[in-house]
Scaffold this motif. Sequence first.
Motif, PDB file in Angstrom:
ATOM      1  N   GLU A  26      17.101  -6.027 -29.796  1.00  0.00           N
ATOM      2  CA  GLU A  26      16.746  -4.606 -29.779  1.00  0.00           C
ATOM      3  C   GLU A  26      17.960  -3.701 -29.954  1.00  0.00           C
ATOM      4  N   ILE A  27      19.153  -4.309 -30.068  1.00  0.00           N
ATOM      5  CA  ILE A  27      20.399  -3.541 -29.948  1.00  0.00           C
ATOM      6  C   ILE A  27      21.251  -3.636 -31.217  1.00  0.00           C
ATOM      7  N   ILE A  28      21.946  -2.547 -31.527  1.00  0.00           N
ATOM      8  CA  ILE A  28      22.908  -2.577 -32.627  1.00  0.00           C
ATOM      9  C   ILE A  28      24.163  -3.314 -32.144  1.00  0.00           C
ATOM     10  N   ARG A  29      24.604  -4.305 -32.910  1.00  0.00           N
ATOM     11  CA  ARG A  29      25.777  -5.087 -32.522  1.00  0.00           C
ATOM     12  C   ARG A  29      27.048  -4.632 -33.221  1.00  0.00           C
ATOM     13  N   GLU A  30      26.903  -4.260 -34.492  1.00  0.00           N
ATOM     14  CA  GLU A  30      28.099  -3.974 -35.256  1.00  0.00           C
ATOM     15  C   GLU A  30      27.759  -3.002 -36.392  1.00  0.00           C
ATOM     16  N   VAL A  31      28.694  -2.113 -36.677  1.00  0.00           N
ATOM     17  CA  VAL A  31      28.544  -1.193 -37.800  1.00  0.00           C
ATOM     18  C   VAL A  31      29.857  -1.194 -38.570  1.00  0.00           C
ATOM     19  N   ARG A  32      29.865  -1.785 -39.754  1.00  0.00           N
ATOM     20  CA  ARG A  32      31.073  -1.772 -40.583  1.00  0.00           C
ATOM     21  C   ARG A  32      30.716  -2.245 -41.988  1.00  0.00           C
ATOM     22  N   GLY A  33      31.651  -2.035 -42.906  1.00  0.00           N
ATOM     23  CA  GLY A  33      31.426  -2.502 -44.271  1.00  0.00           C
ATOM     24  C   GLY A  33      31.574  -4.012 -44.348  1.00  0.00           C
ATOM     25  N   GLY A  34      30.787  -4.656 -45.220  1.00  0.00           N
ATOM     26  CA  GLY A  34      30.982  -6.068 -45.543  1.00  0.00           C
ATOM     27  C   GLY A  34      30.637  -7.061 -44.463  1.00  0.00           C
ATOM     28  N   ILE A  35      29.616  -6.769 -43.646  1.00  0.00           N
ATOM     29  CA  ILE A  35      29.170  -7.779 -42.676  1.00  0.00           C
ATOM     30  C   ILE A  35      28.449  -8.878 -43.462  1.00  0.00           C
ATOM     31  N   PRO A  36      28.904 -10.133 -43.324  1.00  0.00           N
ATOM     32  CA  PRO A  36      28.275 -11.189 -44.118  1.00  0.00           C
ATOM     33  C   PRO A  36      26.863 -11.522 -43.619  1.00  0.00           C
ATOM     34  N   ALA A  37      25.963 -11.742 -44.564  1.00  0.00           N
ATOM     35  CA  ALA A  37      24.601 -12.151 -44.203  1.00  0.00           C
ATOM     36  C   ALA A  37      24.593 -13.652 -43.979  1.00  0.00           C
ATOM     37  N   ASP A  38      23.790 -14.120 -43.053  1.00  0.00           N
ATOM     38  CA  ASP A  38      23.570 -15.563 -43.003  1.00  0.00           C
ATOM     39  C   ASP A  38      22.075 -15.816 -43.166  1.00  0.00           C
ATOM     40  N   PRO A  39      21.721 -17.068 -43.543  1.00  0.00           N
ATOM     41  CA  PRO A  39      20.337 -17.344 -43.947  1.00  0.00           C
ATOM     42  C   PRO A  39      19.300 -17.094 -42.846  1.00  0.00           C
ATOM     43  N   LYS A  40      19.752 -17.042 -41.597  1.00  0.00           N
ATOM     44  CA  LYS A  40      18.774 -16.843 -40.520  1.00  0.00           C
ATOM     45  C   LYS A  40      18.468 -15.357 -40.276  1.00  0.00           C
ATOM     46  N   GLY A 377      20.072  13.453 -21.662  1.00  0.00           N
ATOM     47  CA  GLY A 377      20.442  12.268 -20.895  1.00  0.00           C
ATOM     48  C   GLY A 377      19.998  10.938 -21.473  1.00  0.00           C
ATOM     49  N   MET A 378      20.026  10.795 -22.803  1.00  0.00           N
ATOM     50  CA  MET A 378      19.642   9.525 -23.432  1.00  0.00           C
ATOM     51  C   MET A 378      20.766   8.917 -24.258  1.00  0.00           C
ATOM     52  N   TYR A 379      21.873   9.632 -24.378  1.00  0.00           N
ATOM     53  CA  TYR A 379      22.977   9.214 -25.235  1.00  0.00           C
ATOM     54  C   TYR A 379      23.918   8.306 -24.457  1.00  0.00           C
ATOM     55  N   PRO A 380      24.490   7.248 -25.060  1.00  0.00           N
ATOM     56  CA  PRO A 380      24.355   6.804 -26.452  1.00  0.00           C
ATOM     57  C   PRO A 380      23.315   5.706 -26.673  1.00  0.00           C
ATOM     58  N   LYS A 381      22.426   5.490 -25.660  1.00  0.00           N
ATOM     59  CA  LYS A 381      21.331   4.534 -25.887  1.00  0.00           C
ATOM     60  C   LYS A 381      20.514   5.001 -27.093  1.00  0.00           C
ATOM     61  N   LYS A 382      20.235   6.296 -27.140  1.00  0.00           N
ATOM     62  CA  LYS A 382      19.512   6.900 -28.264  1.00  0.00           C
ATOM     63  C   LYS A 382      20.435   7.897 -28.971  1.00  0.00           C
ATOM     64  N   GLY A 383      20.091   8.217 -30.207  1.00  0.00           N
ATOM     65  CA  GLY A 383      20.814   9.283 -30.914  1.00  0.00           C
ATOM     66  C   GLY A 383      22.127   8.857 -31.533  1.00  0.00           C
ATOM     67  N   ALA A 384      22.404   7.550 -31.569  1.00  0.00           N
ATOM     68  CA  ALA A 384      23.683   7.084 -32.113  1.00  0.00           C
ATOM     69  C   ALA A 384      23.472   5.837 -32.975  1.00  0.00           C
ATOM     70  N   ILE A 385      24.368   5.629 -33.918  1.00  0.00           N
ATOM     71  CA  ILE A 385      24.417   4.343 -34.636  1.00  0.00           C
ATOM     72  C   ILE A 385      25.766   3.738 -34.289  1.00  0.00           C
ATOM     73  N   ALA A 386      25.772   2.924 -33.252  1.00  0.00           N
ATOM     74  CA  ALA A 386      27.022   2.355 -32.744  1.00  0.00           C
ATOM     75  C   ALA A 386      26.701   1.075 -31.986  1.00  0.00           C
ATOM     76  N   ALA A 387      27.694   0.204 -31.873  1.00  0.00           N
ATOM     77  CA  ALA A 387      27.504  -1.040 -31.123  1.00  0.00           C
ATOM     78  C   ALA A 387      27.033  -0.711 -29.714  1.00  0.00           C
ATOM     79  N   GLY A 388      25.959  -1.361 -29.296  1.00  0.00           N
ATOM     80  CA  GLY A 388      25.427  -1.152 -27.952  1.00  0.00           C
ATOM     81  C   GLY A 388      24.264  -0.184 -27.872  1.00  0.00           C
ATOM     82  N   SER A 389      24.075   0.626 -28.905  1.00  0.00           N
ATOM     83  CA  SER A 389      22.944   1.566 -28.907  1.00  0.00           C
ATOM     84  C   SER A 389      21.654   0.835 -29.269  1.00  0.00           C
ATOM     85  N   ASP A 390      20.531   1.405 -28.830  1.00  0.00           N
ATOM     86  CA  ASP A 390      19.239   0.861 -29.253  1.00  0.00           C
ATOM     87  C   ASP A 390      19.140   0.905 -30.773  1.00  0.00           C
TER      88      ASP A 390
END
Length: 463
Positions: A26-40, A377-390
Motif C-alpha cells: 500500500e506504500i510508496i517505496r522509492e521515487v527516482r529515475g531508472g528503477i529497474p523492473a523485475d518480472p514479478k 493533519g494527513m501529511y505526509p501519509k497523504k498528499g505526497a509522492i515520497a517514500a513512505g507515503s500511501d
Amino acid sequence: MNTLIQNGRVVTAEETRLADVLIEGEIIREVRGGIPADPKMHVIDAAGMYVLPGGIDCHTHLDMPFGGSNSSDDFETGTRAAAFGGTTSIVDFAIQARGTRMRDALDTWLKKAEGKACVDYGLHMIVTDLGECGLEDMDDLVNEGVASFKLFMAYPNVLMVDDATIFKALSRTAKNGALICMHAENGSVIDVIVARALAEGKTAPVYHALTRPTRAEAEAVHRAIAMAEIAGTPVYIVHLSCEDALNQVREARDRGVPAFAETCPQYLLLSIEELERPNFEGAKYVFTPPLRTKENLPKLWDGLQDDHLQVVSTDHCPFCFEDQKILGKDDFTKIPNGGPGIENRLQLIHHHGVNAGKISLSRFVEITSTAPARIFGMYPKKGAIAAGSDADLVIWDPGALYTISAHTHHMRVDYSMFEGFEVKGNVRTVMSRGEVIVDGGQWLGKAGRGQYLKRTARGGAWK
Ligand SMILES: [Zn+2]
C-alpha cells in the motif's frame, strides 16, 4: 505484488520531474529515475502522463440529512465518483445534533461510511452546542482523529452558534491543536433580509443570492479571524466565495496571522446569472454562500496564485432536481442548499487553472492535495509522492478531452452544475493505497475498502 509506474512526469507541490515510482503493497517505496523492473512486478507505463498525488477533497457532505431527506450521494456513490475524478481521500462532516454528545455524531457518521466508502475518509465535527462538557468532548474527539471542527455563523436556530461559543471553541484548539473551520456569513442579518424579501413576494431562486450580500460574508470572515487572533490560534474559512471576503483573509495573512481559506470550483467558474435560469432551473445553483457577480471570479483565481487562498474543495452536497430541489418551488428558502462537484474538481482546476496559465502544475497539486493534507493533519501519509507515503496516485492524461455531463458522470444526482463544460486533461488510472481502483473509465474498486483516516491535530501549522 509490487507495482512500478515507469516514465511518468511526477508532479508534487514542489517540483515536476521525470521519475519512476515503486510501490510495495500500500506504500510508496522509492521515487527516482531508472528503477529497474523485475518480472514479478506489475508495470504501468505512464509515458506522456503526469503522476499526481491523489486528490484530497476536505469539504464534502455525503448522506447528509436535510429536511427529511438526505444528500443524494452516500459514502459509496460519492466516494466512487470522487475516485473517478482522481480524488482518493475526502474529509466529510459529522453533525452534532443539539443537546447530544459529539461522540454520538461521530459514531453515526462512522456507521454511514462503514462498508460503503471506496476511498479513505476523515471526518470533521460540526459543533452546534457546547453544553456542559463540549470542550472536553472536543479533546476526546481529537484523540479519535477528528482534528478539525466546524462552526456556523449562519443559519440561526439551526446551526448557528454565538460568538462566545466560537471563542471558547477557538481557545480550546489553541491547547489541543485542532483547527476550527468557519462557515462565515452573518446569519442574523441575512435572516432579516430574507424575511423582507419573502414579505415582498420575492420567492424565486435568484433571491437566495440577492439576500446574502458579500458584506455579510466579509463581516463574518473578519470577525472569525479577529476571534482566532484573540484566542491565539489559527482558523480556516470554508467555501470563501467573493473578493470582499478574500480581502479580509489577505489583510490578516499580510500581518502574519495564521488564517487559511478554501474556495470551490463553482465560485471560480460560475456566477449569479445561473440562478436566473428559467423553469426553476436556477435552483440547481442554490447553495451557500451563493454564486456572486462575475467580477469576483478573477479575484479568487488571484487569491489562489498569491496563496491568500490555500485550498480548492468542492462542498459537494448533491440534491436531485426532480424530487429534492423542487421542494422550494414556491419559496427559495425551502430549496435544499447544495450542489454536486466531487467528481469534477481536478478536471476543472487543471483546465481552467493550469491550461489557462493561471497556476502551475505544482500549484494545482498543492491546492487540490498537498495543502489540505497538511492543514488537516494527513501529511505526509497523504498528499505526497515520497517514500513512505500511501500509494494514492493518479495517472493523469494531460491531453485527454472530456465533456462534463450528468449523462456520463458517476455522482448520484440528475444534473451537473458544469453541464457541457469541455476540459482538456483527465484521469487515466487511479490508485488508492496501492490498488488500482479506476482505469480507463472502468471501476475496479469495491465498496467498503476505504479506511477511516485518523488525523493529527496540528492546527494547520505544519511547518
Ligand atoms: Zn459545506
